[in-house]
Motif scaffolding. Structure first.
Motif, short mmCIF file in Angstrom:
data_model
loop_
_atom_site.label_atom_id
_atom_site.label_comp_id
_atom_site.label_asym_id
_atom_site.label_seq_id
_atom_site.Cartn_x
_atom_site.Cartn_y
_atom_site.Cartn_z
N LEU A 78 0.83 -1.14 -0.23
CA LEU A 78 0.21 0.04 0.10
C LEU A 78 0.74 1.23 -0.08
CD1 LEU A 78 -2.96 0.69 0.20
CD2 LEU A 78 -2.81 0.86 2.73
N ALA A 79 1.91 1.15 0.77
CA ALA A 79 2.95 2.49 0.88
C ALA A 79 3.35 2.68 -0.49
CB ALA A 79 4.06 2.13 1.94
N ASP A 80 3.64 1.55 -1.48
CA ASP A 80 4.38 1.72 -2.75
C ASP A 80 3.28 2.34 -3.69
OD1 ASP A 80 6.96 0.62 -2.15
OD2 ASP A 80 6.34 -1.53 -2.81
N ALA A 138 -8.85 -7.49 3.79
CA ALA A 138 -9.99 -6.60 3.39
C ALA A 138 -9.71 -5.15 3.76
CB ALA A 138 -11.16 -7.26 4.06
N ASP A 139 -9.14 -4.97 5.06
CA ASP A 139 -9.27 -3.62 5.34
C ASP A 139 -8.08 -2.93 4.58
OD1 ASP A 139 -9.21 -1.07 7.56
OD2 ASP A 139 -7.14 -1.64 7.52
N HIS A 140 -6.97 -3.59 4.07
CA HIS A 140 -5.87 -2.80 3.20
C HIS A 140 -6.41 -2.96 1.99
CE1 HIS A 140 -3.19 -3.57 6.55
NE2 HIS A 140 -2.27 -2.74 5.95
N ARG A 141 -7.03 -3.59 1.33
CA ARG A 141 -7.88 -3.72 0.11
C ARG A 141 -8.69 -2.58 0.00
NH1 ARG A 141 -7.42 -6.80 -4.16
NH2 ARG A 141 -8.74 -6.78 -6.03
N ILE A 145 -8.31 0.63 -2.70
CA ILE A 145 -9.41 1.01 -3.51
C ILE A 145 -9.68 2.29 -3.55
CG2 ILE A 145 -11.81 0.80 -4.21
CD1 ILE A 145 -11.58 -2.47 -3.50
N GLY A 146 -9.79 2.88 -2.12
CA GLY A 146 -9.95 4.28 -2.06
C GLY A 146 -9.00 5.18 -2.55
N LEU A 147 -7.87 4.86 -2.25
CA LEU A 147 -6.50 5.45 -2.88
C LEU A 147 -6.54 5.47 -4.35
CD1 LEU A 147 -4.01 6.82 -2.52
CD2 LEU A 147 -2.68 4.50 -2.36
N VAL A 148 -6.86 4.40 -5.05
CA VAL A 148 -6.94 4.43 -6.71
C VAL A 148 -8.10 5.11 -7.10
CG1 VAL A 148 -7.55 2.82 -8.48
CG2 VAL A 148 -5.88 2.04 -6.78
N LEU A 167 -10.48 -2.06 -11.35
CA LEU A 167 -9.31 -1.86 -11.77
C LEU A 167 -8.34 -2.24 -10.88
CD1 LEU A 167 -7.77 -0.18 -13.92
CD2 LEU A 167 -7.69 1.95 -12.51
N VAL A 168 -8.55 -2.34 -9.46
CA VAL A 168 -7.48 -3.10 -8.70
C VAL A 168 -7.44 -4.56 -8.91
CG1 VAL A 168 -7.04 -3.73 -6.14
CG2 VAL A 168 -7.70 -1.19 -6.84
#
Length: 207
Positions: A78-80, A138-141, A145-148, A167-168
């Motif tokens: 996620l940081a990447d 699920a939390d990280h996904r 998705i919110g970041l994308v 898209l993810v």
């Protein structure tokens, strides 16, 4: 040319002590090389070059080790992506090709340093049988998705949470397919696939 607007909030990786980071990095390599069955406290100690019992002193059970490693891997990926967003959003609004180039660079980096991707695949399979691991992923996904979606909105693309989720998922499939290809074929495959996704699911720039 004007710069793109800022997107989603910055991702912050969990704070880790140097020793805990050393153990989790060793665990990452163990699971990438030997699979989930090979992920034991003793194997992590050996990989880290630490005395036996070091890993269990920090992560007493196998469940604790798997949970901490899942959080570590998901946070790193996620940081990447957060850094990818910074690169895209720093570009001129007219340079839509930079998004594809930036994603290509990141995907090739992940494939060259395959441990994160392989560990994520192993842990995702484990999560289908483990509710705690499933909740972490699920939390990280959801955050991914919110970041994308934030990137899509800030760059003037047609966007929605459903479109970002699709898209993810498509990126996941492209990465898996690339992981199975000979190294010499990956860059061309990724470049073509990412361009197709950019032209399709990513949507055209808004008016």
């Amino acid at each position: 040319m004007p710069a793109r607007e800022t997107a989603a909030a910055t991702v912050e990786a969990p704070a880790l002590s140097p020793r805990r980071r050393q153990l989790l990095d060793a665990a990452l390599h163990v699971i990438a090389d030997h699979g989930l069955r090979g992920l034991t406290h003793r194997a992590v100690d050996r990989r880290a070059g630490l005395p036996e019992g070091s890993c269990s002193a920090y992560l007493r059970t196998r469940q604790a080790l798997q949970g901490a490693l899942t959080e570590y891997v998901a946070s790193a990926l996620l940081a990447d992506v957060d850094r990818l967003a910074d690169r895209i959003l720093a570009c001129d609004v007219d340079d839509d090709g930079e998004g594809v180039r930036a994603a290509l660079d990141l995907f090739l980096h992940w494939l060259d340093q395959r441990e994160l991707l392989v560990a994520r695949l192993e842990l995702t399979m484990a999560a289908t049988r483990d509710a705690d691991l499933c909740a972490i992923l699920a939390d990280h996904r959801a955050r991914l998705i919110g970041l994308v979606e934030g990137i899509m909105a800030a760059t003037g693309k047609e966007h929605s949470s459903e479109r970002a989720e699709a898209l993810v998922a498509s990126y996941d499939g492209v990465l898996l397919a690339a992981l199975l290809k000979p190294a010499a074929e990956r860059a061309d495959f990724l470049s073509r696939s990412l361009q197709l996704l950019s032209n399709g699911l990513a949507g055209a720039p808004g008016a």
